[in-house]
Design a protein around this motif. Structure first.
Motif, PDB file in Angstrom:
ATOM      1  N   LEU A 244       0.832  -1.209   0.000  1.00 61.30           N
ATOM      2  CA  LEU A 244       0.000   0.000   0.000  1.00 61.30           C
ATOM      3  C   LEU A 244       0.867   1.259   0.000  1.00 61.30           C
ATOM      4  O   LEU A 244       0.549   2.239  -0.678  1.00 61.30           O
ATOM      5  CB  LEU A 244      -0.943   0.001   1.202  1.00 61.30           C
ATOM      6  CG  LEU A 244      -2.144  -0.938   1.114  1.00 61.30           C
ATOM      7  CD1 LEU A 244      -2.922  -0.934   2.419  1.00 61.30           C
ATOM      8  CD2 LEU A 244      -3.044  -0.572  -0.036  1.00 61.30           C
ATOM      9  N   GLY A 245       1.960   1.232   0.748  1.00 64.36           N
ATOM     10  CA  GLY A 245       2.875   2.372   0.760  1.00 64.36           C
ATOM     11  C   GLY A 245       3.478   2.627  -0.607  1.00 64.36           C
ATOM     12  O   GLY A 245       3.535   3.773  -1.074  1.00 64.36           O
ATOM     13  N   TYR A 246       3.904   1.583  -1.255  1.00 68.10           N
ATOM     14  CA  TYR A 246       4.444   1.706  -2.610  1.00 68.10           C
ATOM     15  C   TYR A 246       3.371   2.242  -3.560  1.00 68.10           C
ATOM     16  O   TYR A 246       3.628   3.103  -4.383  1.00 68.10           O
ATOM     17  CB  TYR A 246       4.946   0.344  -3.116  1.00 68.10           C
ATOM     18  CG  TYR A 246       5.363   0.361  -4.560  1.00 68.10           C
ATOM     19  CD1 TYR A 246       6.565   0.947  -4.942  1.00 68.10           C
ATOM     20  CD2 TYR A 246       4.541  -0.182  -5.549  1.00 68.10           C
ATOM     21  CE1 TYR A 246       6.939   0.976  -6.277  1.00 68.10           C
ATOM     22  CE2 TYR A 246       4.908  -0.155  -6.875  1.00 68.10           C
ATOM     23  CZ  TYR A 246       6.114   0.431  -7.237  1.00 68.10           C
ATOM     24  OH  TYR A 246       6.478   0.472  -8.555  1.00 68.10           O
ATOM     25  N   TRP A 247       2.179   1.739  -3.410  1.00 65.87           N
ATOM     26  CA  TRP A 247       1.067   2.159  -4.255  1.00 65.87           C
ATOM     27  C   TRP A 247       0.777   3.646  -4.064  1.00 65.87           C
ATOM     28  O   TRP A 247       0.573   4.384  -5.021  1.00 65.87           O
ATOM     29  CB  TRP A 247      -0.140   1.295  -3.919  1.00 65.87           C
ATOM     30  CG  TRP A 247      -1.305   1.446  -4.834  1.00 65.87           C
ATOM     31  CD1 TRP A 247      -1.346   1.191  -6.159  1.00 65.87           C
ATOM     32  CD2 TRP A 247      -2.608   1.862  -4.465  1.00 65.87           C
ATOM     33  NE1 TRP A 247      -2.603   1.422  -6.643  1.00 65.87           N
ATOM     34  CE2 TRP A 247      -3.403   1.835  -5.620  1.00 65.87           C
ATOM     35  CE3 TRP A 247      -3.196   2.250  -3.265  1.00 65.87           C
ATOM     36  CZ2 TRP A 247      -4.742   2.180  -5.620  1.00 65.87           C
ATOM     37  CZ3 TRP A 247      -4.523   2.586  -3.264  1.00 65.87           C
ATOM     38  CH2 TRP A 247      -5.283   2.557  -4.428  1.00 65.87           C
ATOM     39  N   PHE A 248       0.766   4.104  -2.805  1.00 65.52           N
ATOM     40  CA  PHE A 248       0.521   5.528  -2.515  1.00 65.52           C
ATOM     41  C   PHE A 248       1.588   6.400  -3.150  1.00 65.52           C
ATOM     42  O   PHE A 248       1.292   7.410  -3.778  1.00 65.52           O
ATOM     43  CB  PHE A 248       0.499   5.792  -1.013  1.00 65.52           C
ATOM     44  CG  PHE A 248      -0.688   5.213  -0.310  1.00 65.52           C
ATOM     45  CD1 PHE A 248      -1.932   5.161  -0.910  1.00 65.52           C
ATOM     46  CD2 PHE A 248      -0.557   4.720   0.968  1.00 65.52           C
ATOM     47  CE1 PHE A 248      -3.027   4.624  -0.252  1.00 65.52           C
ATOM     48  CE2 PHE A 248      -1.642   4.180   1.634  1.00 65.52           C
ATOM     49  CZ  PHE A 248      -2.880   4.136   1.024  1.00 65.52           C
ATOM     50  N   ILE A 249       2.840   6.017  -2.983  1.00 61.72           N
ATOM     51  CA  ILE A 249       3.947   6.814  -3.526  1.00 61.72           C
ATOM     52  C   ILE A 249       3.901   6.803  -5.047  1.00 61.72           C
ATOM     53  O   ILE A 249       4.047   7.835  -5.695  1.00 61.72           O
ATOM     54  CB  ILE A 249       5.296   6.271  -3.005  1.00 61.72           C
ATOM     55  CG1 ILE A 249       5.402   6.540  -1.502  1.00 61.72           C
ATOM     56  CG2 ILE A 249       6.459   6.907  -3.757  1.00 61.72           C
ATOM     57  CD1 ILE A 249       6.530   5.801  -0.834  1.00 61.72           C
ATOM     58  N   ARG A 250       3.699   5.629  -5.612  1.00 57.97           N
ATOM     59  CA  ARG A 250       3.696   5.484  -7.070  1.00 57.97           C
ATOM     60  C   ARG A 250       2.587   6.295  -7.731  1.00 57.97           C
ATOM     61  O   ARG A 250       2.775   6.889  -8.776  1.00 57.97           O
ATOM     62  CB  ARG A 250       3.528   3.993  -7.408  1.00 57.97           C
ATOM     63  CG  ARG A 250       3.558   3.698  -8.857  1.00 57.97           C
ATOM     64  CD  ARG A 250       4.984   3.525  -9.305  1.00 57.97           C
ATOM     65  NE  ARG A 250       4.958   3.034 -10.667  1.00 57.97           N
ATOM     66  CZ  ARG A 250       5.730   3.513 -11.607  1.00 57.97           C
ATOM     67  NH1 ARG A 250       6.589   4.458 -11.341  1.00 57.97           N
ATOM     68  NH2 ARG A 250       5.670   3.033 -12.817  1.00 57.97           N
TER      69      ARG A 250
ATOM     70  N   SER B 223     -11.924   4.761  -5.503  1.00 61.21           N
ATOM     71  CA  SER B 223     -12.270   3.348  -5.685  1.00 61.21           C
ATOM     72  C   SER B 223     -11.034   2.450  -5.635  1.00 61.21           C
ATOM     73  O   SER B 223     -11.098   1.328  -5.128  1.00 61.21           O
ATOM     74  CB  SER B 223     -13.021   3.139  -6.990  1.00 61.21           C
ATOM     75  OG  SER B 223     -12.206   3.518  -8.081  1.00 61.21           O
ATOM     76  N   GLY B 224      -9.906   2.913  -6.155  1.00 56.63           N
ATOM     77  CA  GLY B 224      -8.678   2.116  -6.111  1.00 56.63           C
ATOM     78  C   GLY B 224      -8.229   1.850  -4.690  1.00 56.63           C
ATOM     79  O   GLY B 224      -7.798   0.738  -4.351  1.00 56.63           O
ATOM     80  N   PHE B 225      -8.331   2.859  -3.847  1.00 52.38           N
ATOM     81  CA  PHE B 225      -7.955   2.705  -2.437  1.00 52.38           C
ATOM     82  C   PHE B 225      -8.873   1.697  -1.755  1.00 52.38           C
ATOM     83  O   PHE B 225      -8.416   0.812  -1.032  1.00 52.38           O
ATOM     84  CB  PHE B 225      -8.022   4.061  -1.731  1.00 52.38           C
ATOM     85  CG  PHE B 225      -7.802   3.975  -0.253  1.00 52.38           C
ATOM     86  CD1 PHE B 225      -6.538   3.732   0.256  1.00 52.38           C
ATOM     87  CD2 PHE B 225      -8.863   4.116   0.621  1.00 52.38           C
ATOM     88  CE1 PHE B 225      -6.338   3.637   1.622  1.00 52.38           C
ATOM     89  CE2 PHE B 225      -8.667   4.025   1.993  1.00 52.38           C
ATOM     90  CZ  PHE B 225      -7.399   3.785   2.484  1.00 52.38           C
ATOM     91  N   LEU B 226     -10.168   1.813  -1.994  1.00 56.94           N
ATOM     92  CA  LEU B 226     -11.130   0.907  -1.359  1.00 56.94           C
ATOM     93  C   LEU B 226     -10.918  -0.537  -1.817  1.00 56.94           C
ATOM     94  O   LEU B 226     -10.980  -1.467  -1.009  1.00 56.94           O
ATOM     95  CB  LEU B 226     -12.555   1.360  -1.649  1.00 56.94           C
ATOM     96  CG  LEU B 226     -12.952   2.698  -1.025  1.00 56.94           C
ATOM     97  CD1 LEU B 226     -14.348   3.091  -1.453  1.00 56.94           C
ATOM     98  CD2 LEU B 226     -12.839   2.644   0.481  1.00 56.94           C
ATOM     99  N   VAL B 227     -10.643  -0.735  -3.090  1.00 59.84           N
ATOM    100  CA  VAL B 227     -10.371  -2.083  -3.610  1.00 59.84           C
ATOM    101  C   VAL B 227      -9.115  -2.657  -2.952  1.00 59.84           C
ATOM    102  O   VAL B 227      -9.081  -3.821  -2.548  1.00 59.84           O
ATOM    103  CB  VAL B 227     -10.248  -2.072  -5.147  1.00 59.84           C
ATOM    104  CG1 VAL B 227      -9.679  -3.378  -5.662  1.00 59.84           C
ATOM    105  CG2 VAL B 227     -11.589  -1.793  -5.783  1.00 59.84           C
ATOM    106  N   ALA B 228      -8.074  -1.840  -2.837  1.00 58.50           N
ATOM    107  CA  ALA B 228      -6.825  -2.299  -2.215  1.00 58.50           C
ATOM    108  C   ALA B 228      -7.049  -2.685  -0.757  1.00 58.50           C
ATOM    109  O   ALA B 228      -6.548  -3.729  -0.302  1.00 58.50           O
ATOM    110  CB  ALA B 228      -5.753  -1.220  -2.328  1.00 58.50           C
TER     111      ALA B 228
END
Length: 176
Positions: free
Chosen positions: A32-38, A54-59
């Motif tokens: 999730l951290g990598y996803w946020f930064i990316r 929606s991407g955050f909720l799916v993750a």
């Protein structure tokens, strides 16, 4: 009804359960951290738009599903071992529900030995390693190693080393 020489049921230990949950949580947080930064969510973390994305909720839902699966599978896992007059039976619920049946006539030799679950078999569970053979491991580091006449090896983890050694001596006719 056949007489049971040995019976054991093992469950996943609390320490292993906590380790699995910890690894899952840390892995999820790193992803999730990598996803946020990316994706550049740094500025949105405390804004309302972040929580309706929606991407955050799916993750988050996927992370919770994986965490739930890890907890449920570790809590219902059960290694069952039975030694009867002519057979050794092994079952690893829920991954291998049917009893694995090993005939006494198939056994060349056996020994009770210490092993390293991670170094030798890449962890716990039902393992099929090309060089080291098949293993049924749920906890601990002691097991019954069977050497079969066809060249296969089978390791069955146990917490009752003296009882399984006695049962194997009776089974193999070494003790009357």
């Amino acid at each position: 009804m056949e007489k049971i020489l040995f019976r054991e049921e093992q469950r996943c230990g609390r320490a292993r359960m906590l380790k699995a949950v910890g690894i899952t949580v840390v892995s999820g947080m790193l992803l999730l951290g990598y996803w946020f930064i990316r994706l550049g969510y740094n500025g949105k973390i405390f804004s309302r738009a972040f929580f309706i994305d929606s991407g955050f909720l799916v993750a988050i839902v996927l992370f919770l599903i994986v965490l739930t699966l890890v907890v449920v599978l570790n809590s219902i896992s059960l290694l069952r071992t039975r030694i009867k007059k002519d057979f050794i039976y092994v079952s690893y619920y829920p991954f291998k529900r049917k009893w694995e049946k090993i005939e006494v006539s198939e056994i060349f030799s056996y020994k009770i030995r210490k092993y390293s679950p991670y170094r030798e078999y890449s962890g716990y569970g039902v393992k099929d390693h090309r060089k080291r053979g098949q293993a049924y491991i749920i906890s601990g580091s002691t097991g019954l190693q069977l050497y079969l006449k066809d060249g296969r090896k089978v390791l069955i983890g146990t917490q009752k080393t003296q009882a399984i050694a006695y049962a194997m001596r009776k089974l193999m006719g070494e003790e009357k």
